[in-house]
Design a protein around this motif. Structure first.
Motif, PDB file in Angstrom:
ATOM      1  N   ASN A 252       0.828  -1.212   0.000  1.00 57.16           N
ATOM      2  CA  ASN A 252       0.000   0.000   0.000  1.00 57.16           C
ATOM      3  C   ASN A 252       0.858   1.255   0.000  1.00 57.16           C
ATOM      4  O   ASN A 252       1.914   1.292   0.644  1.00 57.16           O
ATOM      5  CB  ASN A 252      -0.915   0.032   1.229  1.00 57.16           C
ATOM      6  N   ILE A 253       0.398   2.283  -0.703  1.00 62.92           N
ATOM      7  CA  ILE A 253       1.072   3.586  -0.713  1.00 62.92           C
ATOM      8  C   ILE A 253       0.083   4.641  -0.250  1.00 62.92           C
ATOM      9  O   ILE A 253      -0.989   4.803  -0.851  1.00 62.92           O
ATOM     10  CB  ILE A 253       1.574   3.959  -2.130  1.00 62.92           C
ATOM     11  N   ARG A 254       0.412   5.346   0.817  1.00 61.68           N
ATOM     12  CA  ARG A 254      -0.475   6.381   1.355  1.00 61.68           C
ATOM     13  C   ARG A 254       0.040   7.753   0.935  1.00 61.68           C
ATOM     14  O   ARG A 254       1.212   8.077   1.134  1.00 61.68           O
ATOM     15  CB  ARG A 254      -0.549   6.287   2.876  1.00 61.68           C
ATOM     16  N   LEU A 255      -0.841   8.562   0.360  1.00 56.73           N
ATOM     17  CA  LEU A 255      -0.464   9.879  -0.146  1.00 56.73           C
ATOM     18  C   LEU A 255      -1.141  10.990   0.644  1.00 56.73           C
ATOM     19  O   LEU A 255      -2.221  10.802   1.209  1.00 56.73           O
ATOM     20  CB  LEU A 255      -0.847  10.021  -1.621  1.00 56.73           C
ATOM     21  N   ILE A 256      -0.521  12.149   0.625  1.00 61.16           N
ATOM     22  CA  ILE A 256      -1.102  13.329   1.240  1.00 61.16           C
ATOM     23  C   ILE A 256      -0.738  14.549   0.398  1.00 61.16           C
ATOM     24  O   ILE A 256       0.355  14.609  -0.181  1.00 61.16           O
ATOM     25  CB  ILE A 256      -0.617  13.488   2.700  1.00 61.16           C
ATOM     26  N   ALA A 257      -1.684  15.494   0.300  1.00 61.48           N
ATOM     27  CA  ALA A 257      -1.447  16.695  -0.509  1.00 61.48           C
ATOM     28  C   ALA A 257      -2.082  17.895   0.183  1.00 61.48           C
ATOM     29  O   ALA A 257      -2.537  17.811   1.324  1.00 61.48           O
ATOM     30  CB  ALA A 257      -2.007  16.504  -1.910  1.00 61.48           C
ATOM     31  N   GLY A 258      -2.142  19.013  -0.543  1.00 59.77           N
ATOM     32  CA  GLY A 258      -2.644  20.236   0.052  1.00 59.77           C
ATOM     33  C   GLY A 258      -4.113  20.173   0.426  1.00 59.77           C
ATOM     34  O   GLY A 258      -4.553  20.830   1.370  1.00 59.77           O
ATOM     35  N   SER A 259      -4.893  19.394  -0.292  1.00 59.04           N
ATOM     36  CA  SER A 259      -6.314  19.245   0.001  1.00 59.04           C
ATOM     37  C   SER A 259      -6.726  17.806  -0.251  1.00 59.04           C
ATOM     38  O   SER A 259      -6.006  17.035  -0.907  1.00 59.04           O
ATOM     39  CB  SER A 259      -7.150  20.175  -0.880  1.00 59.04           C
ATOM     40  N   GLU A 260      -7.901  17.443   0.248  1.00 58.71           N
ATOM     41  CA  GLU A 260      -8.390  16.077   0.060  1.00 58.71           C
ATOM     42  C   GLU A 260      -8.620  15.782  -1.419  1.00 58.71           C
ATOM     43  O   GLU A 260      -8.316  14.676  -1.896  1.00 58.71           O
ATOM     44  CB  GLU A 260      -9.685  15.888   0.846  1.00 58.71           C
ATOM     45  N   GLN A 261      -9.140  16.756  -2.166  1.00 59.42           N
ATOM     46  CA  GLN A 261      -9.386  16.558  -3.594  1.00 59.42           C
ATOM     47  C   GLN A 261      -8.074  16.352  -4.350  1.00 59.42           C
ATOM     48  O   GLN A 261      -7.981  15.503  -5.239  1.00 59.42           O
ATOM     49  CB  GLN A 261     -10.152  17.749  -4.174  1.00 59.42           C
ATOM     50  N   GLU A 262      -7.049  17.138  -4.007  1.00 55.59           N
ATOM     51  CA  GLU A 262      -5.742  16.974  -4.652  1.00 55.59           C
ATOM     52  C   GLU A 262      -5.146  15.602  -4.342  1.00 55.59           C
ATOM     53  O   GLU A 262      -4.531  14.970  -5.215  1.00 55.59           O
ATOM     54  CB  GLU A 262      -4.793  18.077  -4.181  1.00 55.59           C
ATOM     55  N   THR A 263      -5.342  15.147  -3.111  1.00 56.78           N
ATOM     56  CA  THR A 263      -4.825  13.831  -2.725  1.00 56.78           C
ATOM     57  C   THR A 263      -5.534  12.733  -3.496  1.00 56.78           C
ATOM     58  O   THR A 263      -4.914  11.772  -3.958  1.00 56.78           O
ATOM     59  CB  THR A 263      -4.995  13.602  -1.211  1.00 56.78           C
ATOM     60  N   LYS A 264      -6.843  12.878  -3.646  1.00 55.65           N
ATOM     61  CA  LYS A 264      -7.640  11.891  -4.395  1.00 55.65           C
ATOM     62  C   LYS A 264      -7.163  11.789  -5.846  1.00 55.65           C
ATOM     63  O   LYS A 264      -6.955  10.692  -6.379  1.00 55.65           O
ATOM     64  CB  LYS A 264      -9.108  12.284  -4.348  1.00 55.65           C
ATOM     65  N   LEU A 265      -6.987  12.942  -6.486  1.00 55.78           N
ATOM     66  CA  LEU A 265      -6.553  12.938  -7.884  1.00 55.78           C
ATOM     67  C   LEU A 265      -5.154  12.346  -8.034  1.00 55.78           C
ATOM     68  O   LEU A 265      -4.861  11.633  -9.003  1.00 55.78           O
ATOM     69  CB  LEU A 265      -6.579  14.367  -8.427  1.00 55.78           C
TER      70      LEU A 265
END
Length: 394
Positions: A252-265
């Motif tokens: 599994n690879i867990r990602l995080i970004a500036g917003s939830e939508q950005e992380t989803k994309l």
């Protein structure tokens, strides 16, 4: 210890030559992984460990079977149990574990149907209380140095196609036996891999016969589903039970970004980059899923882990991360000092062939004062680690 490992390797080879069957691995995936399930899940582990020790006598005349690992994930409301051993005993222990899990979880769901915690939704696809059982060939390596024990550095797999076919047939038979025991209870069971005539892959069975990819995955933007919604006509739900051609690993690879939508994309993009059917890494299946706290994960099945390995995925992640952030930055009017997307964690789930072999080896390290000394220590470690999965979320 070196002498014990040498004796263990000799004993394992003697067992295999005795005709007790091939060594197999079996993973059982349960749709329950929250604190409210801890007593049920821990009880399953205790019962499984006791049964493994009871069936595996010190002279190994019946064969060998052991619980290699157990795992729980609160965010996904999911747990897994990982067995290894000779075919007949794996079939017996896995069948009992799966049937007990189905029975206890169904009864628990009925008892807690009106509780506040029952309103919590799971982001992981859900189709049944025990939704997947996988039985896989476990290859025994040729070791140039029999005193070295099982280590990746000296493992050389040497099986011809005929030997591989025997293992696959045994894995198929064991998966059919497990599936039959679950079906007898009332669970809807769909076979996959060598357990079905068409040798249909798991992903296709899930897509064509279940709601798996419409109950939490991102492909169709579907919302999280209620943990009790099986839509199968059975109170136990649906289970896919079968046997892939090779030992399968999970990563599994867990990602995080500036917003939830950005992380989803970003998760959708990474899944497409690494999955084989989109031109990615050989043998890799990937599904992007919401996790917790605004993070998303890409959950991977490694169907050919010696070719499409965890290391090859990590390398591809580095390449994708650089190019993805470069494109995102180019679309912003202002300069960004830090990457928009980052990797929060990248981790293996479940077992490898090496782990399975190392645990089975403990059954052959017989000590005069305590025949199962090394095994008791291993079993205790499994329980302690399993408790930690829940304490992390308290």
């Amino acid at each position: 210890m070196t002498e014990q490992k040498s004796l263990a390797a000799d004993a394992m080879n003697t067992l295999l030559a005795s005709g007790k069957g091939s060594l197999l691995a079996c993973n059982i995936y349960v749709s329950a992984g929250r604190i409210k399930h801890s007593k049920i899940l821990t009880s399953l582990i205790h019962k499984c460990q006791d049964e493994c020790r009871s069936l595996t006598s010190t002279d190994h005349k019946k064969g060998v079977v052991g619980l290699v690992h157990a795992y729980a994930d609160e965010a996904y409301d999911r747990s897994s149990f990982h067995l290894a051993g000779t075919a007949d005993l794996v079939a017996e222990v896995a069948s009992n574990l799966a049937v007990t899990a189905l029975t206890n979880l169904k009864n628990f769901e009925v008892d807690t149907i009106n509780s506040e915690d029952n309103d919590k939704k799971t982001t992981h696809p859900f189709v049944g209380f025990v939704d997947h059982v996988s039985v896989m060939p476990l290859l025994i390596p040729h070791m140039p140095d029999s005193h070295a024990g099982f280590k990746d550095s000296n493992m050389v797999f040497k099986l011809n196609e005929k030997e591989m076919q025997v293992q696959r047939e045994e894995a198929s038979n064991v998966s059919k036996a497990i599936g039959s025991s679950m079906a007898d209870l009332g669970c809807v069971v769909y076979s996959y891999g060598s357990a079905c005539k068409e040798n249909t892959p798991l992903a296709i069975v899930r897509r064509e016969k279940t709601r798996f990819f419409r109950s939490g995955g991102l492909d169709k933007d579907s919302p999280p589903v209620e943990s009790s919604g099986t839509s199968s006509g059975s109170p136990y739900g649906i289970a896919c039970v079968g046997s892939p051609d090779n030992f399968t690993e999970n990563f599994n690879i867990r990602l995080i970004a500036g917003s939830e939508q950005e992380t989803k994309l970003a998760a959708i993009s990474l899944a497409r980059r690494i999955r084989e059917r989109d031109g990615g890494i050989v043998g890799v299946e990937a599904l992007s899923l919401p996790y917790s706290g605004g993070t998303f994960e890409v959950a991977c099945n490694l169907l050919q882990p010696r070719e499409g390995s965890r290391d090859s995925i990590r390398k591809e992640i580095e390449s994708w991360l650089y190019s993805y952030n470069k494109v995102i930055k180019a679309h912003h009017d202002h300069a960004l000092k830090s990457p928009i997307v980052s990797i929060d964690d990248a981790y293996g789930v479940g077992t490898t062939q090496l782990q399975c072999l190392e645990v089975l080896q403990k059954y052959f390290q017989i000590e005069p004062s305590n025949s199962f000394g090394a095994l008791y220590s291993h079993d205790k470690k499994i329980l302690e680690q399993f408790d930690e999965y829940f304490s992390e979320n308290v």
